[in-house]
Design a protein around this motif. Sequence first.
Motif, PDB file in Angstrom:
ATOM      1  N   GLY A  22      14.751   6.848  -2.184  1.00 15.40           N
ATOM      2  CA  GLY A  22      15.103   5.307  -2.502  1.00 15.40           C
ATOM      3  C   GLY A  22      14.070   5.062  -2.948  1.00 15.40           C
ATOM      4  N   THR A  23      13.096   3.647  -2.081  1.00 14.25           N
ATOM      5  CA  THR A  23      12.190   2.877  -2.450  1.00 14.25           C
ATOM      6  C   THR A  23      11.297   3.592  -2.043  1.00 14.25           C
ATOM      7  OG1 THR A  23      12.534   1.345   0.059  1.00 14.25           O
ATOM      8  CG2 THR A  23      14.047   0.892  -2.312  1.00 14.25           C
ATOM      9  N   PHE A  24      10.991   4.637  -2.043  1.00 10.18           N
ATOM     10  CA  PHE A  24       9.514   5.387  -1.088  1.00 10.18           C
ATOM     11  C   PHE A  24       8.695   5.642  -2.466  1.00 10.18           C
ATOM     12  CE2 PHE A  24       6.292   8.815   0.049  1.00 10.18           C
ATOM     13  CZ  PHE A  24       6.601   8.511   0.636  1.00 10.18           C
ATOM     14  N   SER A  25       7.628   5.285  -2.697  1.00 10.82           N
ATOM     15  CA  SER A  25       6.691   5.188  -3.856  1.00 10.82           C
ATOM     16  C   SER A  25       6.022   6.293  -3.738  1.00 10.82           C
ATOM     17  CB  SER A  25       5.727   4.130  -4.010  1.00 10.82           C
ATOM     18  OG  SER A  25       4.848   4.518  -5.024  1.00 10.82           O
ATOM     19  N   ILE A  26       6.449   7.100  -4.772  1.00  9.29           N
ATOM     20  CA  ILE A  26       5.540   8.416  -5.069  1.00  9.29           C
ATOM     21  C   ILE A  26       4.093   8.395  -4.674  1.00  9.29           C
ATOM     22  CG2 ILE A  26       5.581   9.428  -6.945  1.00  9.29           C
ATOM     23  CD1 ILE A  26       5.915  12.012  -4.679  1.00  9.29           C
ATOM     24  N   ASN A  27       3.881   7.046  -5.478  1.00  8.03           N
ATOM     25  CA  ASN A  27       2.710   6.825  -6.209  1.00  8.03           C
ATOM     26  C   ASN A  27       1.087   6.307  -5.036  1.00  8.03           C
ATOM     27  OD1 ASN A  27       2.619   6.760  -8.628  1.00  8.03           O
ATOM     28  ND2 ASN A  27       3.743   4.561  -8.861  1.00  8.03           N
ATOM     29  N   LEU A  28       2.216   6.199  -3.771  1.00  6.83           N
ATOM     30  CA  LEU A  28       2.047   5.672  -2.479  1.00  6.83           C
ATOM     31  C   LEU A  28       0.703   7.216  -1.574  1.00  6.83           C
ATOM     32  CD1 LEU A  28       0.997   4.086  -0.380  1.00  6.83           C
ATOM     33  CD2 LEU A  28       3.033   4.830   1.237  1.00  6.83           C
ATOM     34  N   CYS A  29       1.813   8.425  -2.124  1.00  6.14           N
ATOM     35  CA  CYS A  29       1.228   9.357  -0.867  1.00  6.14           C
ATOM     36  C   CYS A  29      -0.083  10.161  -2.002  1.00  6.14           C
ATOM     37  CB  CYS A  29       2.708  10.289  -1.844  1.00  6.14           C
ATOM     38  SG  CYS A  29       3.941  10.495  -1.061  1.00  6.14           S
ATOM     39  N   GLY A  30       0.087   9.776  -3.506  1.00  9.46           N
ATOM     40  CA  GLY A  30      -0.876  10.279  -3.866  1.00  9.46           C
ATOM     41  C   GLY A  30      -2.478   9.602  -3.738  1.00  9.46           C
ATOM     42  N   MET A  31      -1.878   7.409  -3.929  1.00 11.33           N
ATOM     43  CA  MET A  31      -3.081   7.187  -2.861  1.00 11.33           C
ATOM     44  C   MET A  31      -3.861   7.763  -1.611  1.00 11.33           C
ATOM     45  SD  MET A  31      -3.574   2.993  -3.451  1.00 11.33           S
ATOM     46  CE  MET A  31      -2.058   2.924  -2.117  1.00 11.33           C
ATOM     47  N   LEU A  32      -2.573   7.782  -0.907  1.00 14.66           N
ATOM     48  CA  LEU A  32      -3.370   8.679   0.624  1.00 14.66           C
ATOM     49  C   LEU A  32      -3.933   9.742   0.806  1.00 14.66           C
ATOM     50  CD1 LEU A  32      -0.421   6.994   2.934  1.00 14.66           C
ATOM     51  CD2 LEU A  32      -2.919   6.226   2.803  1.00 14.66           C
TER      52      LEU A  32
END
Length: 75
Positions: A29-39
Motif C-alpha cells: 500500500g502506502t508503506f514506504s520501504i525507505n522508512l525501513c531502511g532509515m530506521l
Amino acid sequence: MWDKIGIAVGPVIGYFYQFYLIRKKKSVGTFSINLCGMLLFCNIMRIGFYFFTKYAFALLVQSFLMIIAQVMTAI
C-alpha cells in the motif's frame, strides 16, 4: 520492571501490526520501504552508540526488536 518491558516492546508493536497487514493484504500500500531502511540504520547506530555511552538496557533491547520488526516488514 513492567515499565522497562513497556519501553522495550511498546514502540515495536505498531511495526508488527504493519507486518501483519502487509502479509494479510499481500500489498505494501502506502508503506514506504525507505522508512525501513532509515530506521534500520538509526537502530544500528544506536546499538553502536551503546558501547561508547551506556544508556538504559530497555532501549538497547528496543533497538534489537526494532531491527527484527523492520527486517520482517521489508522482506
